[in-house]
Write a protein that holds these residues in place. Structure first.
Motif, PDB file in Angstrom:
ATOM      1  N   ALA A  82       7.211 -18.197  -5.808  1.00  0.00           N
ATOM      2  CA  ALA A  82       6.662 -18.699  -4.868  1.00  0.00           C
ATOM      3  C   ALA A  82       7.401 -18.163  -3.477  1.00  0.00           C
ATOM      4  N   LEU A  83       8.455 -18.852  -3.671  1.00  0.00           N
ATOM      5  CA  LEU A  83       9.760 -18.631  -2.084  1.00  0.00           C
ATOM      6  C   LEU A  83       9.512 -16.855  -1.739  1.00  0.00           C
ATOM      7  N   MET A  84       9.631 -16.301  -2.431  1.00  0.00           N
ATOM      8  CA  MET A  84      10.152 -14.881  -2.508  1.00  0.00           C
ATOM      9  C   MET A  84       9.076 -14.049  -3.208  1.00  0.00           C
ATOM     10  N   PRO A  85       8.362 -14.092  -2.921  1.00  0.00           N
ATOM     11  CA  PRO A  85       7.140 -12.971  -3.965  1.00  0.00           C
ATOM     12  C   PRO A  85       7.102 -11.630  -3.735  1.00  0.00           C
ATOM     13  N   GLN A  86       7.610 -11.052  -2.338  1.00  0.00           N
ATOM     14  CA  GLN A  86       7.971  -9.419  -3.135  1.00  0.00           C
ATOM     15  C   GLN A  86       9.645  -8.962  -3.050  1.00  0.00           C
ATOM     16  N   GLU A  87      10.491 -10.149  -3.928  1.00  0.00           N
ATOM     17  CA  GLU A  87      11.526  -9.738  -4.460  1.00  0.00           C
ATOM     18  C   GLU A  87      11.602  -9.534  -5.683  1.00  0.00           C
ATOM     19  N   PRO A  88      11.785  -7.962  -5.784  1.00  0.00           N
ATOM     20  CA  PRO A  88      11.447  -7.593  -7.399  1.00  0.00           C
ATOM     21  C   PRO A  88      12.366  -8.301  -8.112  1.00  0.00           C
ATOM     22  N   GLU A  89      13.651  -8.667  -8.242  1.00  0.00           N
ATOM     23  CA  GLU A  89      14.600  -8.978  -9.208  1.00  0.00           C
ATOM     24  C   GLU A  89      14.190 -10.621  -8.875  1.00  0.00           C
ATOM     25  N   VAL A  90      13.500 -11.167  -7.733  1.00  0.00           N
ATOM     26  CA  VAL A  90      12.870 -12.662  -8.376  1.00  0.00           C
ATOM     27  C   VAL A  90      11.839 -12.126  -9.666  1.00  0.00           C
ATOM     28  N   LEU A  91      11.019 -12.031  -9.397  1.00  0.00           N
ATOM     29  CA  LEU A  91       9.951 -11.738 -10.109  1.00  0.00           C
ATOM     30  C   LEU A  91      10.654 -10.780 -11.753  1.00  0.00           C
ATOM     31  N   GLY A  92      11.711  -9.632 -11.783  1.00  0.00           N
ATOM     32  CA  GLY A  92      12.783  -9.861 -12.521  1.00  0.00           C
ATOM     33  C   GLY A  92      12.595 -11.320 -13.446  1.00  0.00           C
ATOM     34  N   LEU A  93      13.264 -11.761 -13.106  1.00  0.00           N
ATOM     35  CA  LEU A  93      13.578 -13.192 -13.837  1.00  0.00           C
ATOM     36  C   LEU A  93      12.549 -13.983 -14.258  1.00  0.00           C
ATOM     37  N   MET A  94      11.697 -13.831 -13.403  1.00  0.00           N
ATOM     38  CA  MET A  94      10.752 -14.398 -13.683  1.00  0.00           C
ATOM     39  C   MET A  94       9.791 -14.046 -15.344  1.00  0.00           C
ATOM     40  N   SER A  95       9.832 -12.651 -14.748  1.00  0.00           N
ATOM     41  CA  SER A  95       9.049 -12.231 -15.810  1.00  0.00           C
ATOM     42  C   SER A  95      10.409 -12.008 -17.706  1.00  0.00           C
ATOM     43  N   LEU A  96      11.262 -12.145 -17.133  1.00  0.00           N
ATOM     44  CA  LEU A  96      12.054 -12.346 -18.270  1.00  0.00           C
ATOM     45  C   LEU A  96      12.285 -13.540 -18.782  1.00  0.00           C
ATOM     46  N   LEU A  97      12.156 -14.910 -17.957  1.00  0.00           N
ATOM     47  CA  LEU A  97      12.351 -15.683 -18.353  1.00  0.00           C
ATOM     48  C   LEU A  97      10.915 -16.063 -19.629  1.00  0.00           C
ATOM     49  N   GLU A  98       9.557 -15.961 -18.905  1.00  0.00           N
ATOM     50  CA  GLU A  98       8.746 -16.583 -19.417  1.00  0.00           C
ATOM     51  C   GLU A  98       8.397 -15.611 -20.560  1.00  0.00           C
ATOM     52  N   ILE A  99       8.832 -14.624 -20.722  1.00  0.00           N
ATOM     53  CA  ILE A  99       8.229 -13.755 -22.148  1.00  0.00           C
ATOM     54  C   ILE A  99       9.199 -13.973 -23.071  1.00  0.00           C
ATOM     55  N   GLN A 100      10.695 -14.531 -22.611  1.00  0.00           N
ATOM     56  CA  GLN A 100      11.874 -15.496 -23.887  1.00  0.00           C
ATOM     57  C   GLN A 100      11.355 -16.579 -24.087  1.00  0.00           C
ATOM     58  N   ALA A 101      10.930 -17.124 -23.672  1.00  0.00           N
ATOM     59  CA  ALA A 101      10.421 -18.426 -24.227  1.00  0.00           C
ATOM     60  C   ALA A 101       9.195 -18.198 -24.986  1.00  0.00           C
ATOM     61  N   SER A 102       8.026 -16.991 -24.994  1.00  0.00           N
ATOM     62  CA  SER A 102       7.230 -17.162 -25.231  1.00  0.00           C
ATOM     63  C   SER A 102       7.010 -17.754 -27.070  1.00  0.00           C
ATOM     64  N   ARG A 103       8.404 -16.628 -26.743  1.00  0.00           N
ATOM     65  CA  ARG A 103       8.989 -16.616 -28.588  1.00  0.00           C
ATOM     66  C   ARG A 103       8.619 -18.284 -29.067  1.00  0.00           C
ATOM     67  N   GLN A 104       9.518 -19.756 -28.453  1.00  0.00           N
ATOM     68  CA  GLN A 104       9.939 -20.638 -28.646  1.00  0.00           C
ATOM     69  C   GLN A 104       9.677 -21.108 -30.333  1.00  0.00           C
ATOM     70  N   ALA A 105       8.466 -21.409 -30.187  1.00  0.00           N
ATOM     71  CA  ALA A 105       7.729 -22.202 -31.762  1.00  0.00           C
ATOM     72  C   ALA A 105       8.062 -21.490 -32.262  1.00  0.00           C
ATOM     73  N   ALA A 106       7.716 -19.881 -32.360  1.00  0.00           N
ATOM     74  CA  ALA A 106       8.406 -19.291 -33.479  1.00  0.00           C
ATOM     75  C   ALA A 106      10.262 -19.080 -34.116  1.00  0.00           C
TER      76      ALA A 106
END
Length: 445
Positions: free
Chosen positions: A235-259
């Motif tokens: 939200a602070l740095m919406p144009q920073e590629p690496e910030v968006l990359g980290l957010m993407s990585l964490l969301e996808i990894q967390a999606s597997r939690q229930a399985a």
């Protein structure tokens, strides 16, 4: 477990979750990290004294915060009274009252008018000050905000525990002696510290995703906190590629939690998971952040960075509705780019796994690379090096050797669930090997 022990364990869990926010608020108020930690510990001791008698409050975090702030106010009042006894410092006292010591009637929850209204994130940027080495920045922030123990941080960095303890102590002393202000740096300096900040958030998530010690395979509290911090950064740095990359990585990894756990609470490895249980909302959010990060890279004329490449690898798994549909060739290519830009033994180990599964590679070829990595002492202490080696040996039907590798991995693991998983894999590998050889035959007379 006795009732008293269960309550103590619950209080410890609450403290681990709430202490970063308490320390962050106290650091802003007192402007001294050691003093903030000391008063936060006093609040914990108060909870251990009162909660067994009075019961755990409905909002334990608010109770801890209020108790800590009251004690901080008492400390400031005492300090002010002592200063007033020194006539020679009268003018300095007046300046302190105006500019340093907060007005005690002021609401302590009031936020500064900067572009992040979050003490935790402000504390991360403060701890990631350029005066500190990269290793010290990450260790200090993981200790303060992630609630990780010194041993857990040492495991994350594959280094001795005393080394991490010294880094944390030295970092706190450096910040104190330099009187580093508790504030968000300006845009230019913020960008310089961003790499260290992202690393800290990433490591907090990793400790939650696969706990390095204890009885739990995963820790949802740490995963959730890392996701929250990543979203704040985006939200602070919406144009920073690496910030968006980290957010993407964490969301996808967390999606597997229930399985990732079966009905008995045992770990389930990625390729064996029921993908219908993956969280589709988190996957969509992660893929959207990945697309935004790649677009930001293109707009800046940059190549994808460390976190965007890792998010791309996670996306390959997320897009595969079945394990056998996984695009291992693309994963191998992404790991190759990752290894070229950010060489490390762990990245090389993961690339070897991809090589063993890609059509253009083989388990035998991957094993050569893994064995070469084993020349490094740190990898010999790393349980997942032995586990990967065991998997590669098993793929080549070398069951007894695979079992020995899994047993070595289990012996090195400090996590109970992980150790049980590795021990089970050793049993299965040895059982398959015995079935392959068939029953032992007695020599002819």
């Amino acid at each position: 477990m006795s009732e008293a022990a269960a309550l103590t364990s619950r209080i410890a869990a609450i403290w681990r979750l709430e202490s970063p926010a308490v320390i962050g608020a106290l650091r802003r108020l007192l402007r001294d990290l050691d003093e903030a930690e000391e008063i936060a510990q006093e609040a914990l001791l108060a909870a251990l004294e009162h909660w067994p008698r009075e019961g755990v409050p409905d909002k334990p975090g608010a109770w801890l915060m209020t108790t800590a702030k009251h004690r901080a106010l008492d400390r400031l009042r005492q300090r002010r009274m002592q200063e007033r006894h020194h006539e020679a410092l009268a003018q300095d006292i007046e300046a302190r009252q105006e500019h340093v010591v907060p007005d005690l009637s002021e609401t302590l929850d009031a936020r500064r008018a900067d572009d992040i209204g979050d003490d935790l994130l402000r504390l991360i940027f403060t701890a990631c000050h350029p005066l500190l080495s990269p290793e010290a920045r990450a260790a200090l922030t993981l200790r303060l905000l992630g609630g990780l123990s010194t041993a857990e941080i040492a495991r994350a960095y594959l280094c001795p525990e005393p080394t991490v303890a010294q880094r944390i102590s030295r970092a706190k002393r450096t910040l104190s002696e330099a009187q580093v202000p508790f504030e968000l740096p300006g845009p230019a300096e913020r960008l310089q510290r961003l790499g260290a900040v992202l690393e800290v958030v990433y490591l907090i998530f990793n400790e939650g995703y696969a706990a390095s010690s204890g009885s739990d395979w995963l820790r949802s509290d740490l995963m959730g906190e890392a996701q929250r911090l990543a979203r704040l950064l985006a939200a602070l740095m919406p144009q920073e590629p690496e910030v968006l990359g980290l957010m993407s990585l964490l969301e996808i990894q967390a999606s597997r939690q229930a399985a990732r756990l079966d009905a008995q609470g045992a770990p389930v490895l990625l390729m064996d998971q029921d993908r219908r249980r993956w969280d589709s909302l988190l996957i969509r959010r992660g893929l959207a952040a990945l697309a935004a990060g790649e677009a930001a890279c293109a707009a800046l004329g940059q190549a994808p960075g460390y976190y965007l490449l890792q998010a791309g690898i996670a996306a390959c798994h997320a897009r595969a509705t079945r394990a056998e549909d996984t695009d291992w060739s693309l994963i191998l290519a992404l790991y190759t780019r990752l290894l070229e830009g950010w060489p490390s033994p762990v990245v090389a180990l993961n690339r070897a796994v991809a090589l063993s599964r890609a059509p253009e590679g083989s388990a035998a070829e991957a094993l050569v690379l893994v064995d070469a990595l084993g020349a490094q002492a740190a990898m010999q202490r790393y349980p997942w090096w032995h586990s990967v080696r065991g998997d590669l040996l098993q793929q080549q039907r070398r069951g007894e050797e695979a079992a020995e590798a899994f047993e070595r991995a289990a012996a090195l693991s400090l996590n109970e669930k992980e150790r049980a998983l590795l021990t089970q894999r050793a049993l299965e590998a040895r059982s398959k090997d015995e079935r392959k050889r068939g029953p032992a035959r007695r020599p002819a007379a």
